[in-house]
Design an enzyme around this catalytic site. Structure first.
Site, short mmCIF file in Angstrom:
data_model
loop_
_atom_site.label_atom_id
_atom_site.label_comp_id
_atom_site.label_asym_id
_atom_site.label_seq_id
_atom_site.Cartn_x
_atom_site.Cartn_y
_atom_site.Cartn_z
N TYR A 11 -16.90 41.25 -48.50
CA TYR A 11 -17.31 40.05 -48.78
C TYR A 11 -16.20 39.15 -48.51
O TYR A 11 -16.27 38.09 -47.98
CB TYR A 11 -18.52 39.74 -49.78
CG TYR A 11 -19.02 38.52 -49.96
CD1 TYR A 11 -20.39 38.32 -49.10
CD2 TYR A 11 -18.65 37.63 -51.00
CE1 TYR A 11 -20.94 36.95 -49.28
CE2 TYR A 11 -19.19 36.40 -51.03
CZ TYR A 11 -20.30 36.11 -50.28
OH TYR A 11 -21.03 34.76 -50.28
N HIS A 68 -32.31 34.08 -45.31
CA HIS A 68 -30.64 34.72 -45.41
C HIS A 68 -31.00 36.02 -46.00
O HIS A 68 -29.69 36.56 -45.99
CB HIS A 68 -30.18 33.73 -46.42
CG HIS A 68 -28.58 33.70 -46.32
ND1 HIS A 68 -27.98 33.51 -45.13
CD2 HIS A 68 -27.80 34.11 -47.38
CE1 HIS A 68 -26.66 33.89 -45.47
NE2 HIS A 68 -26.51 34.18 -46.62
N ASP A 87 -33.54 31.23 -41.76
CA ASP A 87 -32.46 30.99 -42.48
C ASP A 87 -32.11 29.60 -42.73
O ASP A 87 -31.34 28.90 -41.88
CB ASP A 87 -31.21 31.86 -41.86
CG ASP A 87 -29.98 32.17 -43.13
OD1 ASP A 87 -30.16 31.38 -44.07
OD2 ASP A 87 -29.22 32.92 -42.75
N SER A 108 -23.17 36.92 -44.43
CA SER A 108 -23.11 35.54 -44.96
C SER A 108 -21.62 35.32 -44.86
O SER A 108 -20.89 34.91 -43.89
CB SER A 108 -23.65 35.45 -46.47
OG SER A 108 -23.62 34.03 -46.86
#
Length: 709
Positions: A479, A677, A642, A559
């Site tokens: 991430y 999302h 989203d 993301s």
């Protein structure tokens, strides 16, 4: 300056080896001058809302048709889906919350699209169903989001999330009858829900109703805190706190344990930097007052005891500590701050007051450790955990020794435990039965050196006895941003990958909170390239150690992690066989113009400031696709609803990939409908998405898939 807004007639169609052909995507001559550089944006029209613009809707339909045509050719896709359905089909419980002698918790029987909320009267009482969100929509895409019982357990406030959006509709339920009350609160978003202690109503945060056609794209500004009294219309809700002179501030409001104070935390971005405002709820005419001024430090409410309010903070403590304020004389409270639990050598990840103890969770090399302290900060040892993994929960209140927590690891699904702070005893509350043996898997933690020599931890997980001589197909995930630590956790999809003979790796790259402020600061703003370097070094380490090879290495991120995947593919396309960027931030020069994007400047910087622009321009996935180099196979996933990272990011990125000369491997878009999302996504959509991604990655890494189609 905007050079051109008109649409040109130029189109591009790139044809690969039969039968795959990309749909034609219209190019425009839109461009802007930014700090002396001409920035072309030929696919800006794909930023338009798919619900409003029929051209975008037609493009989405054509892309999905092309992607499905390709995915239908992959052997084993149906077998992967079938196995995913088996692995997902186990009973799952949420962490119980106690109120007024009632125990509230969620349960999923296995393949239910949404978990169901239950209540028990007493710990051993008979479970009674309260809310079944599976009845709300035929496609299962309307979810039960946040829910909070009143202190006496007689009523429950709950939020409804439709189609994956961040918008919430809040309703109230009578617990005894199971019937909803007429109350309905709209346009709540990024909100806490906190009950007044007398059960008369709730505090919540909302934005103004967006203009027609801008519900899913308009910037979120001027958030306000309201009080809703049960039995009254939303139009009668009382405005509690707002900052119209500072429209970028967000406000979340929670009632202290004793009900005496409303604690309002105001922030401007994603950084944990808050201003603290308090309202004395014991005085009807009291006005909010500032306890901590300035957006300089983190402040997380822990609990209250008499006139003492306790918080987690990073003020003078990069790894965080616990402090207390004496509220006996509110105007002088700020000067009374004192340490309760000092900073340690590991990052404090959370804390709660339970019984006569404070339970403090730490991150120790990305793994959970929970330590117990007296209310005065005296050390009382550790909470025994079931193993190496992630422990979460521990909610409770002073005076009541009972609390619950969940524990999970890569090979252990979430299990729920009860902990008694008086006896120190941990007992199981709900242990899932699963269709695999956790002992069949090896979980290792390794450390590797990044480009600048920084030591980075990485978890490597696979089946026992896996022969990876010559390299095994490997999926690398990370991430790297927003101070969010990546912890050991269970995902049935990852287990399916490992069952097929693959290796799963999670790199704890910079940008998260694994090692406090320094780890976060080392992976954001001008230092963002460290995130990409850390990830690339993780791939190189896996190859150097003989775990995998470049033609067997797939990468995945969601993301901010989707941005990561887009950036590293541009920088090192030779290192990876397949890439799975999910709901990614792909246009780093316009991210701050939509919905929640304005908050992200804390991590990314301001595109309108030249120094930040130079950094962003250098790694923006959409702007740095390198024609003339051979790219890995790419399956980009997003969703039409989203409204966190608007799908235009992925749409523009995919259009640019398909128009570039980057080799003959597929570069496709998978665009989900009535999904956002990720939060609230129904089980069947999750299974279908992972089946598609794993079949795609398996094809290009040589992972052996189950037989059948």
């Amino acid at each position: 300056m905007l050079l051109a807004l008109g649409m040109s007639v130029a189109t591009s169609t790139v044809t690969l080896a039969a039968p795959l052909a990309y749909p034609a995507t219209e190019r425009t001559d839109v461009a802007e001058q930014q700090f002396g550089e001409t920035i072309a944006d030929p696919y800006r029209w794909l930023e338009n809302d798919v619900r409003v613009d029929p051209r975008v809707r037609a493009w989405v339909t054509a892309q999905n048709e092309a992607t499905n045509t390709y995915l239908d050719t992959l052997p084993g896709r149906a077998g992967i889906k079938a196995r995913l359905s088996q692995l997902w089909n186990y009973e799952r419980f949420g962490i119980p919350e106690k109120a007024g002698g009632n125990y509230f918790y969620t349960r999923n029987s296995g393949l239910q699209n949404q978990s169901v909320l239950f209540v028990r009267k007493g710990l051993d009482g008979t479970p009674r169903q309260l809310i079944d969100p599976n009845l709300w929509a035929k496609d299962g895409a309307t979810a039960l989001a946040e829910w909070v019982p009143a202190k006496d357990g007689k009523r429950l406030a709950y939020a409804v999330q439709d189609g994956g959006t961040d918008w919430r509709t809040i309703r109230i339920l009578d617990v005894a009858t199971g019937e909803p009350l007429p109350d309905e609160i709209k346009w709540a978003k990024f909100t806490a829900i906190s009950w007044a202690h007398d059960g008369s109503g709730i505090f919540y945060s909302r934005f103004s109703e967006p203009r027609a056609g801008e519900v899913y794209q308009a910037l979120n500004e001027n958030q306000q805190v309201y009080f809703h009294r049960i039995g009254t219309p939303q139009s009668a809700d009382r405005l509690v706190y707002a900052t119209p002179d500072r429209p970028k501030l967000n406000h979340d409001a929670t009632v202290s344990d004793d009900g005496g104070w409303l604690v309002i935390r105001s922030s401007e971005g994603t950084d944990e930097r808050y201003e603290l405002v308090l309202l004395d709820l014991r005085k009807p005419d009291a006005k909010p007052f500032v306890l901590v001024r300035g957006l300089d430090h983190n402040w997380v409410p822990v609990g209250s005891q008499g006139d003492r309010l306790t918080f987690i903070t990073n003020k003078d403590a990069p790894l965080q500590k616990l402090v207390a304020f004496d509220m006996a004389d509110p105007p002088k409270a700020a000067a009374t701050m004192r340490d309760i639990v000092p900073q340690s050598t590991s990052m404090i990840d959370g804390a709660t007051m339970v019984g006569d103890s404070i339970l403090v969770a730490y991150l120790v090399d990305a793994k959970s450790e929970v330590r117990r302290f007296g209310l005065d900060g005296t050390a009382r040892g550790k909470v025994p955990l079931p193993g190496i993994g992630t422990a979460q929960g521990f909610e409770g209140e002073a005076g009541d020794p009972e609390t619950f927590f969940s524990f999970a690891s890569f090979n252990l699904p979430n299990s729920i435990y009860r902990y008694d702070t008086d006896s120190g005893k941990v007992t199981p509350f709900a242990l899932p039965k699963v269709a695999f043996d956790p002992g069949d898997y090896v979980v290792e933690q390794r450390f590797y050196a990044s480009k600048d020599g920084t030591r980075v931890p990485m978890f490597v997980v696979h089946k026992k006895g896996l022969d990876h001589r010559g390299g095994a197909p490997t999926l690398l995930y990370a991430y790297g941003g927003f101070n969010l630590a990546q912890r050991p956790g269970f995902n049935p999809a990852n287990l399916a990958w490992m069952e097929m003979g693959g290796v799963y790796a999670l790199a704890n790259i910079r940008g998260g909170s694994e090692y406090g402020e320094a780890w976060h600061d080392g992976g954001r703003l001008a230092a963002k390239q460290n995130v990409f370097d850390d990830f690339i070094a993780a791939g190189e380490y896996l190859i150097a150690q003989g775990i995998t090879t470049s033609d067997k290495l797939a990468i995945q991120g969601r993301s901010n992690g989707g941005l990561l995947i887009g950036a590293v593919v541009n920088q090192r396309p030779d290192l990876f066989a397949a890439a799975l960027p999910q709901v990614g931030v792909m246009d780093m020069l316009r991210f701050d113009r939509f919905t929640a994007g304005r908050y992200w400047v804390d991590d990314y910087g301001y595109p309108a400031k030249e120094a930040d622009f130079r950094v962003l321009r250098a790694y923006s996935p959409y702007h740095n696709i390198d024609s003339g180099r051979r790219y890995p196979a790419i399956l980009t996933t997003t969703a039409d609803t989203d409204d966190r990272v608007v799908p235009g990011h992925s749409f523009k990125y995919v259009a640019a990939l398909q128009a570039a000369d980057i080799g003959d491997r597929p570069h496709l878009a998978r665009i989900e409908t009535r999904a956002g999302h990720g939060s609230g996504k129904p089980t069947d959509k999750l299974i279908e998405e992972y089946a598609d991604m794993w079949a795609f990655a398996a094809k290009w890494t040589g992972l052996e898939m189950p037989s059948g189609r």
